[in-house]
Motif scaffolding. Structure first.
Motif, PDB file in Angstrom:
ATOM      1  N   LYS A   7       0.838  -1.198   0.000  1.00 31.40           N
ATOM      2  CA  LYS A   7       0.000   0.000   0.000  1.00 31.40           C
ATOM      3  C   LYS A   7       0.869   1.242   0.000  1.00 31.40           C
ATOM      4  O   LYS A   7       0.613   2.199  -0.747  1.00 31.40           O
ATOM      5  CB  LYS A   7      -0.935  -0.018   1.218  1.00 31.40           C
ATOM      6  N   GLN A   8       1.929   1.238   0.802  1.00 34.58           N
ATOM      7  CA  GLN A   8       2.831   2.393   0.834  1.00 34.58           C
ATOM      8  C   GLN A   8       3.532   2.561  -0.504  1.00 34.58           C
ATOM      9  O   GLN A   8       3.670   3.679  -1.006  1.00 34.58           O
ATOM     10  CB  GLN A   8       3.866   2.243   1.959  1.00 34.58           C
ATOM     11  N   LEU A   9       3.962   1.464  -1.104  1.00 34.93           N
ATOM     12  CA  LEU A   9       4.609   1.517  -2.410  1.00 34.93           C
ATOM     13  C   LEU A   9       3.650   2.078  -3.461  1.00 34.93           C
ATOM     14  O   LEU A   9       4.019   2.923  -4.280  1.00 34.93           O
ATOM     15  CB  LEU A   9       5.107   0.130  -2.818  1.00 34.93           C
ATOM     16  N   SER A  10       2.401   1.642  -3.423  1.00 34.92           N
ATOM     17  CA  SER A  10       1.391   2.140  -4.350  1.00 34.92           C
ATOM     18  C   SER A  10       1.129   3.634  -4.128  1.00 34.92           C
ATOM     19  O   SER A  10       1.033   4.405  -5.090  1.00 34.92           O
ATOM     20  CB  SER A  10       0.096   1.333  -4.183  1.00 34.92           C
ATOM     21  N   LEU A  28      11.573   3.484  -9.270  1.00 35.49           N
ATOM     22  CA  LEU A  28      10.522   2.574  -8.794  1.00 35.49           C
ATOM     23  C   LEU A  28      10.124   1.547  -9.846  1.00 35.49           C
ATOM     24  O   LEU A  28       9.559   0.508  -9.526  1.00 35.49           O
ATOM     25  CB  LEU A  28       9.304   3.412  -8.396  1.00 35.49           C
ATOM     26  N   MET A  29      10.444   1.824 -11.112  1.00 30.22           N
ATOM     27  CA  MET A  29       9.976   0.992 -12.218  1.00 30.22           C
ATOM     28  C   MET A  29      11.029  -0.014 -12.669  1.00 30.22           C
ATOM     29  O   MET A  29      12.210   0.302 -12.751  1.00 30.22           O
ATOM     30  CB  MET A  29       9.603   1.896 -13.404  1.00 30.22           C
ATOM     31  N   HIS A  30      10.566  -1.213 -12.991  1.00 26.77           N
ATOM     32  CA  HIS A  30      11.433  -2.264 -13.524  1.00 26.77           C
ATOM     33  C   HIS A  30      11.881  -1.881 -14.931  1.00 26.77           C
ATOM     34  O   HIS A  30      11.154  -1.207 -15.668  1.00 26.77           O
ATOM     35  CB  HIS A  30      10.661  -3.585 -13.556  1.00 26.77           C
ATOM     36  N   LEU A  76       6.188 -11.838  -6.388  1.00 28.40           N
ATOM     37  CA  LEU A  76       5.233 -11.229  -7.302  1.00 28.40           C
ATOM     38  C   LEU A  76       4.056 -10.681  -6.502  1.00 28.40           C
ATOM     39  O   LEU A  76       3.511 -11.373  -5.632  1.00 28.40           O
ATOM     40  CB  LEU A  76       4.723 -12.253  -8.324  1.00 28.40           C
ATOM     41  N   ALA A  77       3.675  -9.449  -6.797  1.00 26.34           N
ATOM     42  CA  ALA A  77       2.500  -8.849  -6.159  1.00 26.34           C
ATOM     43  C   ALA A  77       1.563  -8.339  -7.241  1.00 26.34           C
ATOM     44  O   ALA A  77       1.995  -7.695  -8.203  1.00 26.34           O
ATOM     45  CB  ALA A  77       2.906  -7.707  -5.241  1.00 26.34           C
ATOM     46  N   VAL A 110      14.017  -5.744  -3.274  1.00 26.84           N
ATOM     47  CA  VAL A 110      13.395  -4.452  -3.579  1.00 26.84           C
ATOM     48  C   VAL A 110      12.209  -4.672  -4.522  1.00 26.84           C
ATOM     49  O   VAL A 110      12.349  -5.323  -5.560  1.00 26.84           O
ATOM     50  CB  VAL A 110      14.415  -3.491  -4.243  1.00 26.84           C
ATOM     51  N   TRP A 111      11.043  -4.123  -4.151  1.00 26.44           N
ATOM     52  CA  TRP A 111       9.876  -4.198  -5.013  1.00 26.44           C
ATOM     53  C   TRP A 111       9.962  -3.154  -6.112  1.00 26.44           C
ATOM     54  O   TRP A 111      10.260  -1.989  -5.846  1.00 26.44           O
ATOM     55  CB  TRP A 111       8.596  -3.960  -4.209  1.00 26.44           C
ATOM     56  N   LEU A 112       9.711  -3.582  -7.349  1.00 25.03           N
ATOM     57  CA  LEU A 112       9.705  -2.690  -8.506  1.00 25.03           C
ATOM     58  C   LEU A 112       8.382  -2.827  -9.245  1.00 25.03           C
ATOM     59  O   LEU A 112       7.829  -3.925  -9.348  1.00 25.03           O
ATOM     60  CB  LEU A 112      10.857  -3.031  -9.465  1.00 25.03           C
TER      61      LEU A 112
END
Length: 124
Positions: A7-10, A28-30, A76-77, A110-112
């Motif tokens: 949620k924070q990442l979004s 932030l982007m892959h 994966l999210a 790290v989430w991308l």
């Protein structure tokens, strides 16, 4: 705890986009980012930044999250959002609700943002 992170990442993604912060969005982007907008146009990382983040191309008025749902499986999210958006693109003003499907992948902890798809919601 993962839900709070997603949620924070979004929320961060949205804030960077509305602010026109190209560097923060790029980070932030892959690199293999892919996106399909509500008109069916396809974007890679750089063309998305050019069209939907660069303040010389788009003026964001608001991007508000109405609903948020996420499913995380390993690295994966899948995030489903209902967003209310107001923006000016070129000489046209847009306002509406969009159902968004965003994919995130975790690399080296790290989430991308991997990409996504948008659909305009017809409420009339």
């Amino acid at each position: 705890m993962e839900t709070l992170n997603m949620k924070q990442l979004s929320d961060d993604r949205s804030a960077h986009q509305v602010a026109g912060d190209l560097d923060a969005m790029r980070a932030l982007m892959h690199d293999s980012f892919r996106y399909v907008d509500s008109s069916g146009r396809q974007f890679d990382k750089e063309t998305f930044l050019d069209q939907y983040v660069d303040p010389t191309a788009i003026q964001w008025i608001a991007q508000e999250t109405v609903t948020f749902d996420e499913t995380v499986r390993g690295d994966l999210a899948v995030v489903q959002l209902l967003l209310e958006e107001k923006f000016i693109l070129g000489t046209n003003a847009y306002e509406g609700r969009f159902w968004m499907l965003h994919l995130y992948t975790k690399e080296d902890g790290v989430w991308l943002w991997q990409g996504g798809q948008a659909t305009m919601i017809n409420e009339g």
